[in-house]
Design a protein around this motif. Structure first.
Motif, PDB file in Angstrom:
ATOM      1  N   ILE A 244       0.836  -1.212   0.000  1.00 13.21           N
ATOM      2  CA  ILE A 244       0.000   0.000   0.000  1.00 13.21           C
ATOM      3  C   ILE A 244       0.865   1.253   0.000  1.00 13.21           C
ATOM      4  O   ILE A 244       0.599   2.215  -0.735  1.00 13.21           O
ATOM      5  N   ILE A 245       1.940   1.243   0.812  1.00  9.89           N
ATOM      6  CA  ILE A 245       2.848   2.397   0.867  1.00  9.89           C
ATOM      7  C   ILE A 245       3.506   2.619  -0.486  1.00  9.89           C
ATOM      8  O   ILE A 245       3.613   3.752  -0.972  1.00  9.89           O
ATOM      9  N   ILE A 247       2.411   1.669  -3.487  1.00 10.88           N
ATOM     10  CA  ILE A 247       1.408   2.156  -4.435  1.00 10.88           C
ATOM     11  C   ILE A 247       1.120   3.635  -4.190  1.00 10.88           C
ATOM     12  O   ILE A 247       1.008   4.435  -5.135  1.00 10.88           O
ATOM     13  N   GLY A 248       1.020   4.013  -2.914  1.00  4.25           N
ATOM     14  CA  GLY A 248       0.784   5.418  -2.570  1.00  4.25           C
ATOM     15  C   GLY A 248       1.908   6.321  -3.030  1.00  4.25           C
ATOM     16  O   GLY A 248       1.667   7.411  -3.575  1.00  4.25           O
ATOM     17  N   LEU A 249       3.152   5.882  -2.837  1.00  4.12           N
ATOM     18  CA  LEU A 249       4.305   6.676  -3.265  1.00  4.12           C
ATOM     19  C   LEU A 249       4.342   6.809  -4.785  1.00  4.12           C
ATOM     20  O   LEU A 249       4.674   7.869  -5.322  1.00  4.12           O
ATOM     21  N   TYR A 251       1.751   6.657  -6.827  1.00  5.01           N
ATOM     22  CA  TYR A 251       0.664   7.570  -7.205  1.00  5.01           C
ATOM     23  C   TYR A 251       1.062   9.025  -6.959  1.00  5.01           C
ATOM     24  O   TYR A 251       0.847   9.897  -7.815  1.00  5.01           O
ATOM     25  N   TYR A 252       1.665   9.279  -5.805  1.00  4.83           N
ATOM     26  CA  TYR A 252       2.084  10.641  -5.463  1.00  4.83           C
ATOM     27  C   TYR A 252       3.165  11.138  -6.430  1.00  4.83           C
ATOM     28  O   TYR A 252       3.119  12.289  -6.894  1.00  4.83           O
ATOM     29  N   ASN A 254       3.587  10.151  -9.476  1.00  8.19           N
ATOM     30  CA  ASN A 254       2.949  10.384 -10.757  1.00  8.19           C
ATOM     31  C   ASN A 254       2.233  11.731 -10.790  1.00  8.19           C
ATOM     32  O   ASN A 254       2.271  12.456 -11.794  1.00  8.19           O
ATOM     33  N   GLN A 255       1.574  12.073  -9.680  1.00  9.73           N
ATOM     34  CA  GLN A 255       0.882  13.357  -9.602  1.00  9.73           C
ATOM     35  C   GLN A 255       1.856  14.536  -9.696  1.00  9.73           C
ATOM     36  O   GLN A 255       1.510  15.598 -10.206  1.00  9.73           O
TER      37      GLN A 255
END
Length: 393
Positions: A244-245, A247-249, A251-252, A254-255
């Motif tokens: 989860i961490i 995937i979150g990193l 995503y962040y 990519n943003q």
């Protein structure tokens, strides 16, 4: 802090070398980790703090081997044989990659004589962590030095100002797999060491994304994914939290636009001019090579002709290089040597410990050509896999 455009005087670099290496004559246990980490950091950085010529490293490691020869033993015949091929390659091909490869093999064999226990192997694993931490840090600090043409536009966003980004990405990625392995390991760790490993994993992830080497990213995802799967001693809840961490990193990142260059390169048409498209390179070279006749197909044309055959560009594939350079004989021998640690006294328990690192190396051998180009860190990686296989059989 290392400055990208500053070349340190030779006297200063030799002084740094003495400060780093002289204490090793008193402490043999640190020889593999210090030699591996400091040599490769200096080789991969934008400027060298120590002389990174592999000749100097070979002389130093051989001297260290002689000074500790009562405890670090290896067959003199084997050492003589490899020195023989090293000097032959120097005489006939000057100091090209063939000589570098033989020198790297000799150094790695000498270093392997210092590794006789699981503790020694764990200590060596931190060399990859240190390298990843150092290269990622320098990369992020001097990121603009790499990007001379990061322009948002078709055919403009590329890596023209970078220092061999494929090798940089592979170096950082290799350290990421070892960092995650040490982080998940049940070996006793201090709180600060755990913090260091987590921090190294974070900056390495950011650096490898910005580096935009698709092959290295694939190798990292494969190696770390297998590692999470085979680490049965780690509770599932912790594995889920880690995923989860990550995937979150991602995503962040990519943003924030960190994936822009990577996405751009993934949408590019394969090009045999830059090595971005691997398949056209392999097809072209193999087709031309197979027209050379039976003798060449069986024994190869040598590594120098391998570069120029078909088109003057590297294969970016150790298996293709082995085939073209040394024919079917060389390819078969290369495959046997590469897979030997896996099948030596085979057990599923040993395979679980080897597979993340072997999978990483195997992918890099298909996209980078690290072994036949004599990239020292990857020769040491194979030695680590080989030693792990022996010690866990």
């Amino acid at each position: 802090m290392m400055q990208p455009n500053l070349e340190y005087p030779a006297a200063v670099r030799f002084l740094y070398m003495a400060i780093i290496y002289v204490p090793l004559f008193k402490n043999q246990y640190c020889v593999p980790i210090i030699i591996t980490s400091f040599y490769w950091i200096s080789f991969c950085s934008f400027t060298a703090l120590i002389p990174f010529s592999i000749i100097y490293t070979l002389i130093i490691v051989y001297a260290l081997y002689l000074s500790h020869r009562m405890t670090a033993k290896i067959s003199p015949i084997i050492i003589f044989s490899f020195f023989y091929y090293f000097f032959i390659s120097l005489i006939y091909w000057d100091f090209d990659e063939t000589a570098v490869l033989w020198a790297g093999i000799i150094i790695t064999m000498l270093l392997s004589s210092f590794i006789s226990t699981e503790r020694d192997l764990i200590l060596l694993s931190y060399a990859f962590v240190i390298v990843s931490f150092a290269i990622s840090t320098v990369f992020l600090i001097h990121y603009q030095e790499f990007m001379q043409s990061y322009i948002r536009g078709v055919h403009e966003m590329e890596r023209s100002g970078w220092m061999n980004p494929n090798m940089t990405g592979a170096t950082i990625g290799c350290g990421m797999v070892f960092t995650l392995d040490n982080l998940l390991s049940k070996q006793p760790k201090s709180k600060w060491l755990s913090v260091f490993l987590i921090f190294t994993l974070g900056i390495s992830m950011l650096a490898i994304i910005l580096n935009a080497s698709r092959g290295s990213l694939a190798a990292v995802l494969c190696g770390c994914g297998i590692l999470l799967f085979v680490k049965r001693e780690v509770k599932k809840i912790y594995k889920i939290i880690i995923i989860i961490i990550i995937i979150g990193l991602i995503y962040y990142a990519n943003q924030l636009g960190y994936f822009d260059l990577l996405l751009f390169r993934s949408m590019e048409e394969g090009s045999s001019e830059t090595g971005g498209g691997r398949l056209p390179i392999w097809e072209l070279k193999i087709n031309v090579f197979e027209e050379k006749g039976f003798f060449s197909t069986f024994f190869g044309v040598g590594q120098l002709d391998c570069i120029s055959i078909g088109k003057h560009i590297r294969t970016h594939n150790d298996f293709v290089t082995a085939f073209i350079s040394y024919g079917w004989v060389g390819l078969i021998l290369f495959v046997i040597v590469l897979f030997y640690p896996i099948f030596y006294k085979f057990s599923f328990k040993k395979l679980a410990g080897l597979l993340p690192f072997f999978a990483f190396l195997l992918i890099e051998c298909n996209v980078l050509e690290p072994l036949f180009r004599g990239y020292f860190l990857f020769i040491v990686l194979f030695m680590y896999i080989f030693k792990y296989s022996k010690l866990n059989s």
